[in-house]
Write a protein that holds these residues in place. Sequence first.
Motif, PDB file in Angstrom:
ATOM      1  N   UNK A 214       0.829  -1.204   0.000  1.00 30.64           N
ATOM      2  CA  UNK A 214       0.000   0.000   0.000  1.00 30.64           C
ATOM      3  C   UNK A 214       0.866   1.258   0.000  1.00 30.64           C
ATOM      4  N   UNK A 215       1.914   1.230   0.791  1.00 27.13           N
ATOM      5  CA  UNK A 215       2.843   2.369   0.845  1.00 27.13           C
ATOM      6  C   UNK A 215       3.539   2.565  -0.500  1.00 27.13           C
ATOM      7  N   UNK A 216       3.940   1.458  -1.110  1.00 28.94           N
ATOM      8  CA  UNK A 216       4.615   1.500  -2.402  1.00 28.94           C
ATOM      9  C   UNK A 216       3.693   2.069  -3.477  1.00 28.94           C
ATOM     10  N   UNK A 217       2.451   1.602  -3.494  1.00 27.70           N
ATOM     11  CA  UNK A 217       1.490   2.071  -4.494  1.00 27.70           C
ATOM     12  C   UNK A 217       1.199   3.556  -4.350  1.00 27.70           C
ATOM     13  N   UNK A 218       1.108   4.014  -3.127  1.00 29.73           N
ATOM     14  CA  UNK A 218       0.858   5.433  -2.888  1.00 29.73           C
ATOM     15  C   UNK A 218       1.992   6.285  -3.456  1.00 29.73           C
ATOM     16  N   UNK A 219       3.196   5.780  -3.371  1.00 29.52           N
ATOM     17  CA  UNK A 219       4.362   6.535  -3.833  1.00 29.52           C
ATOM     18  C   UNK A 219       4.548   6.462  -5.347  1.00 29.52           C
ATOM     19  N   UNK A 220       4.269   5.302  -5.936  1.00 28.51           N
ATOM     20  CA  UNK A 220       4.643   5.097  -7.333  1.00 28.51           C
ATOM     21  C   UNK A 220       3.471   4.990  -8.308  1.00 28.51           C
ATOM     22  N   UNK A 221       2.267   4.759  -7.827  1.00 26.29           N
ATOM     23  CA  UNK A 221       1.147   4.511  -8.752  1.00 26.29           C
ATOM     24  C   UNK A 221       0.026   5.525  -8.637  1.00 26.29           C
ATOM     25  N   UNK A 222       0.221   6.575  -7.875  1.00 26.58           N
ATOM     26  CA  UNK A 222      -0.858   7.534  -7.608  1.00 26.58           C
ATOM     27  C   UNK A 222      -1.396   8.155  -8.896  1.00 26.58           C
TER      28      UNK A 222
END
Length: 744
Positions: A711-719
Amino acid sequence: MKLSIITPCKTKDIEKLKQLATNLNRQDNNDFEWVIACNHDVDLNGLNFPIESINFNGENVAQARNAAIRKAHGDYLMFVDADDFLLPNTINNVINKLKPNCLTDLKVYPTYEPVNSYFTEINQKQEFRMPNWAFRRIPEPTAEETELNDNFQEVNQNIIFDNISKYLKISGKIIPKGIVWDNDILFDEENPLYDDFYFMGKVLGLVDKFIQFDTFKYVKVKHNDPINDPSLSQLECDDRWDQMLNSFIKTFNSVTYNELQNKIVIHSINKINKYFYNAVISNKFSKNKLNDILNIMSNYLSLINVKLLNNVNFISRRILINIKKHNYSKAKRQMKLLIGLRYIHKLLKNKGRGITRVYYEMICKKLKVNEKVIIYESFLGRNYSDSPKYIYEYIQKHYPGQFKHIWIAANSNVKKDLSSKPNTKVVKRFGFRYMYYMGVSKYQVINMRQPRWFHKKPGTVFMSTWHGTPLKHLVFDMENVASATRLYKKIFYEQSRQWDYLVTANQFSVDVFKHAFMYPEQKMIKSGYPRNDILNVPNRDELAKNIKQKLGIPLDKKVILYAPTWRDDEYVDVGQYKFQLKLNIAKLREQLGDEYVMVLRTHYFITNNLDTSGFGDFVYNESSYDDISELYLISDILITDYSSVFFDYSILRRPILYYVYDYDKYASVLRGFYLDMKKDLPGPLLKTSDEVINAIQNIDDVSAEYADKYAEFSEKFSKWEDGHASERVVNMLLKDDKRVKKID
């Protein structure tokens, strides 16, 4: 004290100086002093030898070297630049071989872009290994050459003179201080670019003995970043030719030995023949500057024996004679002829591609721009894919019939994919039609870099979509450039200055590209990648089913997508690598084959075809499949390593495993990372095939363990990846074109 090692240094080289200090401190013999002339305070502690540090405030390297010579106490002078280093045991091997009135040559090995970690490895292990990726454009040494030994030979002056271009350089030379002091020999402080020509010319004229070691002991590091860290030879200087010619004149006049004079002249006219005429024809000089240079050259040519001009071809000889006689206009016409003949020769060697280049230069680049032509290229024309594909499809849908679309193809696959598309033409890369459309296109949409010879015309729009969120260090963040020419950074800089827009997938990429590409943020499009829109379409499950059926993959099997990247140390040629399959596919098939199949997709740099025929219907090798985004859609698990594919794949929120069997080597030696792979990734790092199998068998537990990290990764890279990236990008591409009409 027998030996004084002399090192000039500027503030920007302090870190390199510290590395050299470590290198010298690990030498087996410390019977030397280190004389450093630097324009910055030098703080080096814990060394096994004395240091003479000179706080030097001069302007150039020659002044620094001269200041160091005056402070040296040793009987011999060795010159080692701050960014070079000595191989282990060098000083111990040479120190007892030094002889009065005898020049010693350490045999210099020129390297391109060795990384700091490799440098440290040499220092720590006290051994010398020559990996393929550490050296560029020079023959790899044999096993015998890499053995460190003290074999040497005494050579005569003829051997030295026959290699005069090498011996006019100070690198790797050890010179008796008595020769320098007794004859008042100093570096030419009025000539900062070529200060060692004069110095070494006088030395060569005075010594009558030469010692040359059989194995190289001095490693000269050639700079790979001419933009931020140029060497003297890479500096952009208006008076470079003035300085070079003046150095030849001064050296010629200072040498009394005729044979040495002749060799210096031959070296100089070969340099003029090789480089000067092209610089003139390329308009590198203003009219006044060119006349100044030609006047210096005329003065030089008047000093030399005209018979020495026989060492160059007939046309070059006539050029030099006319320069000597001040017939500059005639000389310039002959230069054009000579460069034209060289160009034709080069074209004939390149055969078809050379002829089309002439067509572009002579005709296409002068044609009027066609406002309705858009060129697309994906991965050097290898396939119909990536963001250019989705930009093209968006324009086709929303601006139907308003543009002529030109796809560049390096093979027939692209033409097959686009044969039925309206207003679309596929042209062969570097063919005649390719050159024509490169000359007339209003828009260029490319996901890598344009050819170096291409220069966009005023009023046209060049969009670089790039091809991934960066994990590994790129361009100006790379210490080692193993996959390209040593001028890669300079070329990249020049090419990227022509980009009107750079498409970015996330803020992380924006921040990296600012320093890795030295590209201005205000010209970046903060949109997400158009290629990822397909991962958010409402009917993606139906699309996945259709793709599976097209590939013949059973609908009742889950799919593991294995997408490894290339390794720097498996280099074959520029942009080409081999790859060894380390994952135990047979064991995966045995343990997982009832539930899964595997789709293999290697990086396009990997040139060898991996043989998967022995794995039956478990492995589908889709390395040549055009659009990896479609393979994301059909897969349930991704296995990758250091490829950036996982950034895009994470949009699907499906499990990601990292098979990194060579992590320690790759992270510390081959390539640096922008992320901490042990902390920042949304999946486990696995180093064995058994660990991979276990993770797949327990994939629900793995997913639960990494849910928060994911979830943290997606927030940073897929927003930014919301399925509308193509729309945002096309709006920017066409924003100044008032004649087109969007159809929703």
